[in-house]
Motif scaffolding. Sequence first.
Motif, PDB file in Angstrom:
ATOM      1  N   THR A  71      -9.137 -10.901  14.226  1.00 14.29           N
ATOM      2  CA  THR A  71      -8.434 -10.511  13.011  1.00 14.29           C
ATOM      3  C   THR A  71      -8.471 -11.603  11.952  1.00 14.29           C
ATOM      4  N   VAL A  72      -8.381 -11.156  10.690  1.00 12.90           N
ATOM      5  CA  VAL A  72      -8.347 -12.058   9.544  1.00 12.90           C
ATOM      6  C   VAL A  72      -7.273 -11.534   8.588  1.00 12.90           C
ATOM      7  N   THR A 119      -1.009 -12.820  16.971  1.00 10.80           N
ATOM      8  CA  THR A 119      -1.649 -12.478  15.702  1.00 10.80           C
ATOM      9  C   THR A 119      -0.897 -11.410  14.916  1.00 10.80           C
ATOM     10  N   ASN A 124      -2.985  -7.695   8.597  1.00 11.31           N
ATOM     11  CA  ASN A 124      -4.179  -8.015   9.386  1.00 11.31           C
ATOM     12  C   ASN A 124      -5.314  -7.027   9.168  1.00 11.31           C
ATOM     13  N   ASN A 141     -18.458 -15.061   8.213  1.00 10.57           N
ATOM     14  CA  ASN A 141     -18.506 -16.432   7.701  1.00 10.57           C
ATOM     15  C   ASN A 141     -19.306 -16.522   6.407  1.00 10.57           C
ATOM     16  N   THR A 144     -17.052 -15.172   3.562  1.00 11.42           N
ATOM     17  CA  THR A 144     -16.028 -16.120   3.095  1.00 11.42           C
ATOM     18  C   THR A 144     -16.657 -17.247   2.279  1.00 11.42           C
ATOM     19  N   HIS A 153      -9.076 -17.033   4.085  1.00 10.88           N
ATOM     20  CA  HIS A 153      -9.349 -15.919   4.974  1.00 10.88           C
ATOM     21  C   HIS A 153     -10.161 -16.332   6.211  1.00 10.88           C
ATOM     22  N   SER A 154      -9.739 -17.391   6.848  1.00 10.71           N
ATOM     23  CA  SER A 154     -10.397 -17.787   8.092  1.00 10.71           C
ATOM     24  C   SER A 154      -9.932 -16.881   9.223  1.00 10.71           C
ATOM     25  N   VAL A 155     -10.677 -16.862  10.314  1.00 11.70           N
ATOM     26  CA  VAL A 155     -10.317 -16.040  11.469  1.00 11.70           C
ATOM     27  C   VAL A 155      -8.982 -16.527  12.046  1.00 11.70           C
ATOM     28  N   LEU A 156      -8.050 -15.607  12.264  1.00 10.96           N
ATOM     29  CA  LEU A 156      -6.738 -15.967  12.796  1.00 10.96           C
ATOM     30  C   LEU A 156      -6.753 -16.095  14.316  1.00 10.96           C
ATOM     31  N   SER A 167      -9.349 -19.539  16.223  1.00  4.24           N
ATOM     32  CA  SER A 167     -10.531 -19.417  15.361  1.00  4.24           C
ATOM     33  C   SER A 167     -11.719 -20.228  15.881  1.00  4.24           C
TER      34      SER A 167
END
Length: 222
Positions: A71-72, A119, A124, A141, A144, A153-156, A167
Amino acid sequence: MKTALLLAVVAGSATAFTNNSPVGHRPALVSRSRSTLHMGGSSGYATSLDGKKARVDTVKGLLDSSEMIFTVPANSLTVAEVQALRLSLPEGTTMSVIKNTLMERAVAGTEYEEAVAPTLKGANMWFFIEEDIGGTVKAFNSFTKDFGKKESHSVLGGVIEGVYYDSKGVDAISKLPSKMELIAKIAGGIKAVPTKLAKVVKEPGNKMARAIKLATAEESTD
């Protein structure tokens, strides 16, 4: 005379649009792409009890067919940005904005239940990956980077086989060979064995070759 005729035509056209006759519309064209996007609704059927049940069932189906999920943050994304991200995803990957309460219901009683708990905060956007983990993470990636969202908005976090990864863990897993790549390597190795064995046996001066020839000669003498 011409003016009167023109007014009559206009009046007739107006009547056609204001009477009770149904007006036909061409059906909207649906764009088919390799990846799928589901956006959470905020009104109508989506907020009804039946709508929520259907939504939970859809998410359960995605979980069942996924090798990995992550999720992001779903906030601060324009429609154009979301569409660009969707189109960049590999085949078999679904991205979906899901309310935390619905996600919680969908994972109840599954291997995801405890793993996704950390998360379920804020808005999400989930990625459900059937196979191409590396391709999906790489596409995200790149998104972003191109849209200047690496910080926001990095991977959570993500889950694979019931185990939660942060992440960095998700990024590390994305760099591992996929199942298809491993199968291809194994198949290639098995296919190469007979060739390598034949080469060893036929190699001049090889001990194995001499032993086989000696055994064959002894059998012929007997």
